[in-house]
Design a protein around this motif. Sequence first.
Motif, PDB file in Angstrom:
ATOM      1  N   ASN A  70       0.830  -1.202   0.000  1.00  0.00           N
ATOM      2  CA  ASN A  70       0.000   0.000   0.000  1.00  0.00           C
ATOM      3  C   ASN A  70       0.870   1.260   0.000  1.00  0.00           C
ATOM      4  N   ILE A  71       1.989   1.187   0.707  1.00  0.00           N
ATOM      5  CA  ILE A  71       2.931   2.309   0.729  1.00  0.00           C
ATOM      6  C   ILE A  71       3.563   2.499  -0.641  1.00  0.00           C
ATOM      7  N   ILE A  72       3.934   1.404  -1.294  1.00  0.00           N
ATOM      8  CA  ILE A  72       4.523   1.493  -2.637  1.00  0.00           C
ATOM      9  C   ILE A  72       3.516   2.099  -3.609  1.00  0.00           C
ATOM     10  N   ALA A  73       2.251   1.730  -3.457  1.00  0.00           N
ATOM     11  CA  ALA A  73       1.208   2.219  -4.354  1.00  0.00           C
ATOM     12  C   ALA A  73       0.820   3.667  -4.071  1.00  0.00           C
ATOM     13  N   GLY A  74       1.230   4.184  -2.921  1.00  0.00           N
ATOM     14  CA  GLY A  74       0.852   5.545  -2.555  1.00  0.00           C
ATOM     15  C   GLY A  74      -0.450   5.630  -1.794  1.00  0.00           C
ATOM     16  N   LEU A  75      -0.985   4.483  -1.367  1.00  0.00           N
ATOM     17  CA  LEU A  75      -2.227   4.471  -0.594  1.00  0.00           C
ATOM     18  C   LEU A  75      -1.967   4.793   0.876  1.00  0.00           C
ATOM     19  N   GLU A  76      -0.750   4.587   1.346  1.00  0.00           N
ATOM     20  CA  GLU A  76      -0.322   4.980   2.681  1.00  0.00           C
ATOM     21  C   GLU A  76       1.005   5.719   2.558  1.00  0.00           C
ATOM     22  N   ARG A  77       1.239   6.665   3.450  1.00  0.00           N
ATOM     23  CA  ARG A  77       2.492   7.428   3.428  1.00  0.00           C
ATOM     24  C   ARG A  77       3.363   6.989   4.603  1.00  0.00           C
TER      25      ARG A  77
ATOM     26  N   ARG B 120      -6.749   6.777 -18.251  1.00  0.00           N
ATOM     27  CA  ARG B 120      -6.115   7.871 -17.519  1.00  0.00           C
ATOM     28  C   ARG B 120      -4.599   7.866 -17.660  1.00  0.00           C
ATOM     29  N   ASN B 121      -4.067   6.958 -18.457  1.00  0.00           N
ATOM     30  CA  ASN B 121      -2.621   6.832 -18.628  1.00  0.00           C
ATOM     31  C   ASN B 121      -2.207   7.406 -19.973  1.00  0.00           C
TER      32      ASN B 121
ATOM     33  N   LEU C 131       4.664  11.302  -4.621  1.00  0.00           N
ATOM     34  CA  LEU C 131       3.785  11.307  -5.787  1.00  0.00           C
ATOM     35  C   LEU C 131       2.451  10.640  -5.459  1.00  0.00           C
ATOM     36  N   PRO C 132       1.353  11.190  -5.928  1.00  0.00           N
ATOM     37  CA  PRO C 132       0.057  10.527  -5.716  1.00  0.00           C
ATOM     38  C   PRO C 132      -0.013   9.220  -6.505  1.00  0.00           C
ATOM     39  N   THR C 133      -0.934   8.381  -6.110  1.00  0.00           N
ATOM     40  CA  THR C 133      -1.060   7.055  -6.721  1.00  0.00           C
ATOM     41  C   THR C 133      -1.177   7.128  -8.236  1.00  0.00           C
ATOM     42  N   ARG C 134      -1.956   8.043  -8.738  1.00  0.00           N
ATOM     43  CA  ARG C 134      -2.221   8.109 -10.184  1.00  0.00           C
ATOM     44  C   ARG C 134      -0.976   8.446 -11.006  1.00  0.00           C
ATOM     45  N   HIS C 135       0.085   8.945 -10.347  1.00  0.00           N
ATOM     46  CA  HIS C 135       1.315   9.291 -11.052  1.00  0.00           C
ATOM     47  C   HIS C 135       2.435   8.274 -10.828  1.00  0.00           C
ATOM     48  N   ARG C 136       2.155   7.183 -10.144  1.00  0.00           N
ATOM     49  CA  ARG C 136       3.209   6.217  -9.811  1.00  0.00           C
ATOM     50  C   ARG C 136       3.332   5.070 -10.808  1.00  0.00           C
ATOM     51  N   ARG C 137       2.436   4.961 -11.779  1.00  0.00           N
ATOM     52  CA  ARG C 137       2.497   3.900 -12.784  1.00  0.00           C
ATOM     53  C   ARG C 137       2.509   2.521 -12.122  1.00  0.00           C
ATOM     54  N   VAL C 138       1.585   2.348 -11.175  1.00  0.00           N
ATOM     55  CA  VAL C 138       1.492   1.101 -10.411  1.00  0.00           C
ATOM     56  C   VAL C 138       0.197   0.386 -10.761  1.00  0.00           C
TER      57      VAL C 138
END
Length: 378
Positions: free
Chosen positions: A43-50, A104-105, A72-79
């Motif tokens: 979740n941290i890697i995905a940006g869902l948790e900081r 969205r990509n 970076l927010p989740t939508r910009h992490r290419r995950v």
Amino acid sequence: MSIHLSIRHKIGKLDLDADFHIKEPGITALFGPSGSGKTSLINIIAGLERPDTGRIEISEHVVFDHARQINLPTRHRRVGYVFQDARLFPHKTVSENLYFGARRNADKLNREEQTAILEMLGISPLMGRRPAALSGGEKQRVALGRALLANPDILLLDEPLSALDHARKQEILPYFEWLRDHRRIPILYVTHAIDEVARLADHLVVIDQGKTLASGSVFDMLGRSDLPPLAGQFDAGTVLPARIVSRDPKAEVSFLECAGQRIVVPYLGRPASHQVRLHIRARDVMIARTAPSGISANNIIPVTITDISDLDGDTVDISLCFGHDADASLFAATSGRPTLHARITRWSAGRLNLERHQKVFAVIKSVTVDGQLSDHSL
């Protein structure tokens, strides 16, 4: 493509302290007991948790750096993320779910690549349905397709088989193998099932109580006996690459070649030349001082003892290098041959007077060997 992670984060009473670097594409299993911090980590890697502190780099792009105030927010992490329960939008069709992230990509897959993913997953006939009309296995295939169509730099799989029964797991596993063998992206696969690790993973990261205990090639890691915090879950064994040579006329068994030795396993359903991956549990390997005869076990392999590791309690782990030649005892340093691992009672080791560099035989029943195809054309 690679991922480099070093973070610290407090979650309730759990102090998550993870540090590992994955340099190559393929599947890296995050393995550990429930509550060890595996899901929080992805979740941290995905940006869902900081996280509280640390740094995360995906494919040479820094997505989090506490010191530099980068997050970076989740939508910009290419995950790409596949959850345990698929999490499809119930009010959308399969087609709408599949292309939700892709739209969205900016860096979209071309039509040919998109079609190849849909055909590989076998979901083209499902496009007009809604999630309520799908089986558990179909939902996970759609969730996997949605993640892949977004063209991610990394794919995160959070125990994607845990909600499925055995039949549906067997349906989904080959798709993950296809990803491992044919897609050049790093995949983090969260699981606490060692059989899934042995079948799928190239690399293994062991996590317990929020800490990274060890990481490395799955071929090396599964033989380790020095991970006591996971005693009872970490089932030591061996993962070996092999090649199908032939099968018996009635197609009841397959004959494999592994490091110059013949291995007999239940029929794998493929002809000669296919590559396979064998998982042999340490508890299923017997040791004989001399080659036994008149027994049902089909695999009697000449090996040399390279190490004897005392465990707590009444058992010992024996490391065994293939072969009886003079170089076999130098396996760890020079020979590059595969190693088997046997777990036997301390009493048996003493009764046989086992010692390092001794030439013995490993005895393995065919039905205890898990043989899985390494190359797939779905």
